[in-house]
Motif scaffolding. Sequence first.
Motif, PDB file in Angstrom:
ATOM      1  N   VAL A   1       0.363  -1.160   0.486  1.00  0.00           N
ATOM      2  CA  VAL A   1       0.083  -0.245  -0.088  1.00  0.00           C
ATOM      3  C   VAL A   1       1.109   1.367  -0.006  1.00  0.00           C
ATOM      4  O   VAL A   1       2.219   1.377   0.514  1.00  0.00           O
ATOM      5  N   ILE A   2       0.379   2.187  -0.666  1.00  0.00           N
ATOM      6  CA  ILE A   2       1.064   4.130  -0.306  1.00  0.00           C
ATOM      7  C   ILE A   2       0.152   4.419   0.040  1.00  0.00           C
ATOM      8  O   ILE A   2      -0.769   4.664  -1.211  1.00  0.00           O
ATOM      9  N   CYS A   3      -0.034   5.932   0.834  1.00  0.00           N
ATOM     10  CA  CYS A   3      -0.558   5.581   1.061  1.00  0.00           C
ATOM     11  C   CYS A   3      -0.323   7.542   1.964  1.00  0.00           C
ATOM     12  O   CYS A   3       1.084   7.071   2.108  1.00  0.00           O
ATOM     13  N   THR A   4      -1.369   7.755   2.264  1.00  0.00           N
ATOM     14  CA  THR A   4      -0.878   9.401   3.151  1.00  0.00           C
ATOM     15  C   THR A   4      -0.306   8.741   4.264  1.00  0.00           C
ATOM     16  O   THR A   4      -0.982   7.696   4.755  1.00  0.00           O
ATOM     17  N   SER A   5       0.168   9.708   5.427  1.00  0.00           N
ATOM     18  CA  SER A   5       0.267   8.659   6.068  1.00  0.00           C
ATOM     19  C   SER A   5      -0.750   9.052   7.618  1.00  0.00           C
ATOM     20  O   SER A   5      -0.167   9.804   8.279  1.00  0.00           O
ATOM     21  N   SER A   6      -1.595   8.644   7.218  1.00  0.00           N
ATOM     22  CA  SER A   6      -2.280   8.749   8.258  1.00  0.00           C
ATOM     23  C   SER A   6      -3.549   7.951   8.531  1.00  0.00           C
ATOM     24  O   SER A   6      -3.184   6.641   9.004  1.00  0.00           O
ATOM     25  N   VAL A   7      -4.695   8.091   8.613  1.00  0.00           N
ATOM     26  CA  VAL A   7      -5.742   6.870   9.101  1.00  0.00           C
ATOM     27  C   VAL A   7      -4.842   5.492   8.796  1.00  0.00           C
ATOM     28  O   VAL A   7      -5.064   4.428   9.508  1.00  0.00           O
ATOM     29  N   THR A   8      -5.413   5.592   6.763  1.00  0.00           N
ATOM     30  CA  THR A   8      -5.232   4.761   5.755  1.00  0.00           C
ATOM     31  C   THR A   8      -3.656   3.754   6.102  1.00  0.00           C
ATOM     32  O   THR A   8      -4.083   2.481   6.490  1.00  0.00           O
ATOM     33  N   ALA A   9      -2.722   4.602   6.602  1.00  0.00           N
ATOM     34  CA  ALA A   9      -1.551   4.223   7.176  1.00  0.00           C
ATOM     35  C   ALA A   9      -2.015   3.126   8.272  1.00  0.00           C
ATOM     36  O   ALA A   9      -1.198   1.797   8.007  1.00  0.00           O
ATOM     37  N   TYR A  10      -2.641   2.895   9.188  1.00  0.00           N
ATOM     38  CA  TYR A  10      -2.666   2.549  10.727  1.00  0.00           C
ATOM     39  C   TYR A  10      -3.625   1.661  10.380  1.00  0.00           C
ATOM     40  O   TYR A  10      -2.553   0.555  10.626  1.00  0.00           O
ATOM     41  N   GLU A  11      -4.732   1.753   9.608  1.00  0.00           N
ATOM     42  CA  GLU A  11      -4.913   0.829   8.753  1.00  0.00           C
ATOM     43  C   GLU A  11      -4.777  -0.465   8.115  1.00  0.00           C
ATOM     44  O   GLU A  11      -4.691  -1.630   7.884  1.00  0.00           O
ATOM     45  N   ALA A  12      -3.472  -0.393   7.254  1.00  0.00           N
ATOM     46  CA  ALA A  12      -3.184  -0.658   6.629  1.00  0.00           C
ATOM     47  C   ALA A  12      -2.050  -2.034   7.548  1.00  0.00           C
ATOM     48  O   ALA A  12      -1.917  -2.999   6.969  1.00  0.00           O
ATOM     49  N   LEU A  13      -1.041  -1.344   8.439  1.00  0.00           N
ATOM     50  CA  LEU A  13      -0.061  -1.468   9.300  1.00  0.00           C
ATOM     51  C   LEU A  13      -1.061  -2.251  10.398  1.00  0.00           C
ATOM     52  O   LEU A  13      -0.718  -3.609  10.968  1.00  0.00           O
ATOM     53  N   SER A  14      -2.562  -2.443  10.658  1.00  0.00           N
ATOM     54  CA  SER A  14      -3.298  -3.089  11.769  1.00  0.00           C
ATOM     55  C   SER A  14      -3.837  -4.811  10.700  1.00  0.00           C
ATOM     56  O   SER A  14      -4.230  -5.709  11.666  1.00  0.00           O
ATOM     57  N   VAL A  15      -3.501  -4.899   9.876  1.00  0.00           N
ATOM     58  CA  VAL A  15      -3.794  -6.120   8.899  1.00  0.00           C
ATOM     59  C   VAL A  15      -1.989  -6.206   8.438  1.00  0.00           C
ATOM     60  O   VAL A  15      -1.762  -7.309   7.063  1.00  0.00           O
ATOM     61  N   GLN A  16      -0.936  -6.021   8.752  1.00  0.00           N
ATOM     62  CA  GLN A  16       0.311  -6.147   8.502  1.00  0.00           C
ATOM     63  C   GLN A  16       0.466  -5.893   6.829  1.00  0.00           C
ATOM     64  O   GLN A  16       1.584  -7.126   6.879  1.00  0.00           O
TER      65      GLN A  16
END
Length: 326
Positions: free
Chosen positions: A236-251
């Motif tokens: 995933v390439i995204c802004t370092s905001s909510v989406t980044a944490y969502e992606a990290l939550s599913v590793q």
Amino acid sequence: MVKNNGSHFSFMVQAGPSIGAGHLFRSLTFAKCLKRKGCIIHWITNEHAGDVLHQMNERAAIYRDIFDPRMLDRLPQTDCFFVDSYLPSINYLVMLKDKAPLVIMDDFKDRPVEEIADVLINYNLGADTIPYKKRKDQLRLLGPQYAFIREDYWSVEAEDRGYCLFASGASDILNVSQSMVQMWDSQWLPLVIVVGPMVSKAQRSHIETLSAAKSNVAVVYAPPDFPSLVAKARFVICTSSVTAYEALSVQKPISVFQVADNQVLVGEAIEARGVGRNLGFWGTWGTADLKKVVVAPLVPPPLVVNRYGAELTAEILTKWLGGERK
């Protein structure tokens, strides 16, 4: 204090083309968790956020300026104010606290909000290193164990469908999606670009026209299955905001960039903690930097984000409000 089958929470949050919708969506996630605990939610917001809330069958009080001191007497009685915005002045927050306990969601300490808040929440990586002034009578919830991850992520399982997912926020305020289409090489893996719900029709149309000329680029508009798209992406390439944490939550392997000042420290922390790559502020990187991300070996990051953080925070906060204050 208002007591009627549960604690009353008044959420003060805004959204719009110039500020995006990240604050609103994470507040919605938290509000749902509070509702399950019997709490009653009041929304105090602007017209753009009100439109989104209406679509979700949420009732909201709409104000032209929700942080106008002259409107303080018109705010509903409540047990607690929850503020997720960088817009209110310190003086306004002090006056708001005089009416009811004050919970502040912070990201990067642009102001000394910790001197006012009864409860301070900052779920970002590196939040524990921010030099907040200590207060004995304050509840602090710092770090990604308290992340507000949407419930849609709670049950998804990560897999690799071989594409890169790109997301630049609900409003894409710097029009990065258009540039991403132009930079994406035809020899690279498939790219799925998510266009947010607050992107203008003209901007969206132009992105779709550009992508039509590239066989390995697809554009989707405000997809209801966004969490599934994240979980199935190769990276995933995204802004370092909510989406980044969502992606990290599913590793998911992530590369982040910034379009607003409040995202800078998050991007730096993501790279410093070794859980993703930081491209930097948009405008400081281009095709050559993007290629390094695309062709680099991908390693799933360690699990650093608690996808149930909103539920945990709701449990702690309702107990605190109910009398377990320290």
